[in-house]
Design an enzyme around this catalytic site. Structure first.
Site, PDB file in Angstrom:
ATOM      1  N   CYS A 161      -4.776  -3.234   3.884  1.00 23.79           N
ATOM      2  CA  CYS A 161      -4.354  -2.843   5.232  1.00 23.79           C
ATOM      3  C   CYS A 161      -5.508  -2.877   6.239  1.00 23.79           C
ATOM      4  CB  CYS A 161      -3.687  -1.462   5.158  1.00 23.79           C
ATOM      5  SG  CYS A 161      -2.600  -1.081   6.551  1.00 23.79           S
ATOM      6  N   LYS A 166      -9.893   0.955  -1.388  1.00 24.12           N
ATOM      7  CA  LYS A 166      -9.887   0.612   0.030  1.00 24.12           C
ATOM      8  C   LYS A 166     -11.238   0.969   0.637  1.00 24.12           C
ATOM      9  CE  LYS A 166      -6.934   1.293   4.124  1.00 24.12           C
ATOM     10  NZ  LYS A 166      -5.728   2.013   4.623  1.00 24.12           N
ATOM     11  N   GLU A 190       0.832  -1.198   0.000  1.00 25.92           N
ATOM     12  CA  GLU A 190       0.000   0.000   0.000  1.00 25.92           C
ATOM     13  C   GLU A 190       0.871   1.254   0.000  1.00 25.92           C
ATOM     14  OE1 GLU A 190      -3.605   1.854   2.773  1.00 25.92           O
ATOM     15  OE2 GLU A 190      -1.994   0.707   3.735  1.00 25.92           O
TER      16      GLU A 190
END
Length: 285
Positions: free
Chosen positions: A153, A119, A44
């Site tokens: 993440c 995300k 990321e």
């Protein structure tokens, strides 16, 4: 069926041109190719390295400037995927759409196709400092080796979304990450193991290492790649097929045996996927 996966512990350092960034990315791709890698994961926010190029006054670029590199980024990784005949998860890159910034994971297929997954869960820092917006949809990606999901993440810390990914048929979760300290790193690492146990899937995880001294919120990085399996007899007891050295510039590689997943879901010491109580808590799909 088996698939060979690699994960890059990408070293962030200041650069002066896009060409330097491209050369570093190409190095990792070519090295992984020497290992016979089929799926390669970058972390990321690794493209924030481009912000260190700076402006005419030598000041680092802002997060608002990063989407200006999108076309070059797409062109670079589309070429690398074609030349290497790999599926490359090109970490995440910040894109600008509908007056909003999104942190988007990109899947580059060997045939030049590009898949995207924004995300879904945005951290307080991403909201307050970079004014990021969360993704609005969730996709599963078909590949020559089966279905995969891209969860970035913070996403992996939410069990519902990984349960949805498995319910939709994903056997491997690729998780590009970027954490600046040990607390954040271990949150992502421990929950990756939990998701692998809960859903009897593989999780491929990596993060950034190094530092960008001129780029706000990217001055510190604490990262380690890991290729994570369920915890059952066919797999390593700690559920780790491979892991890197913390904060080193390196690549880790392992073979994922998908048939073992299918076996343990039926005949494992525990059968967590089969034994879920969908009469009490439904799958999210």
């Amino acid at each position: 069926m088996k698939m060979r996966v690699s994960a890059v512990q990408y070293h962030l350092h200041s650069i002066s041109s896009f060409d330097e960034f491209a050369a570093q990315c190409e190095h990792y791709v070519k090295t992984s190719g020497e290992y016979g890698t089929e799926f390669l994961l970058f972390p990321e926010f690794f493209t924030t390295q481009l912000m260190s190029i700076g402006d005419h006054d030598g000041k680092a670029l802002s997060i608002q400037d990063l989407p200006n590199f999108t076309d070059q980024y797409i062109e670079l990784f589309r070429r690398l995927a074609k030349e290497s005949n790999m599926h490359i998860i090109g970490g995440t890159h910040v894109v600008h759409r509908n007056e909003q910034l999104y942190n988007v994971a990109h899947l580059f297929y060997p045939d030049g196709t590009v898949g995207e997954q924004a995300k879904l869960h945005i951290t307080p820092t991403e909201v307050q400092e970079w004014n990021m917006a969360p993704g609005e949809s969730f996709d599963i990606f078909e590949t020559s080796k089966g279905k995969i999901a891209l969860l970035t993440c913070y996403d992996i810390e939410f069990p519902e979304i990984v349960r949805m990914a498995k319910a939709k048929g994903a056997d491997v979760i690729f998780c590009p990450s970027c954490t600046d300290d040990r607390h954040g790193f271990h949150r992502v690492r421990y929950t990756s193991h939990a998701r692998a146990v809960e859903n009897q899937v593989y999780v491929v995880l990596t993060g950034t290492v190094g530092a960008l001294p001129t780029v706000d919120f990217m001055r510190a990085n604490y990262g380690q790649a890991a290729i994570i399996s369920p915890n059952d007899i066919p797999f390593p007891p700690r559920g780790i097929l491979a892991e890197g050295e913390i904060n080193d510039d390196m690549i880790v590689t392992a073979d994922l045996d998908l048939n073992l997943l299918y076996e343990v879901r039926v005949h494992g010491s525990v059968t967590t996927w089969r034994d879920r109580r969908i009469d009490l808590y439904p799958d999210w799909n």
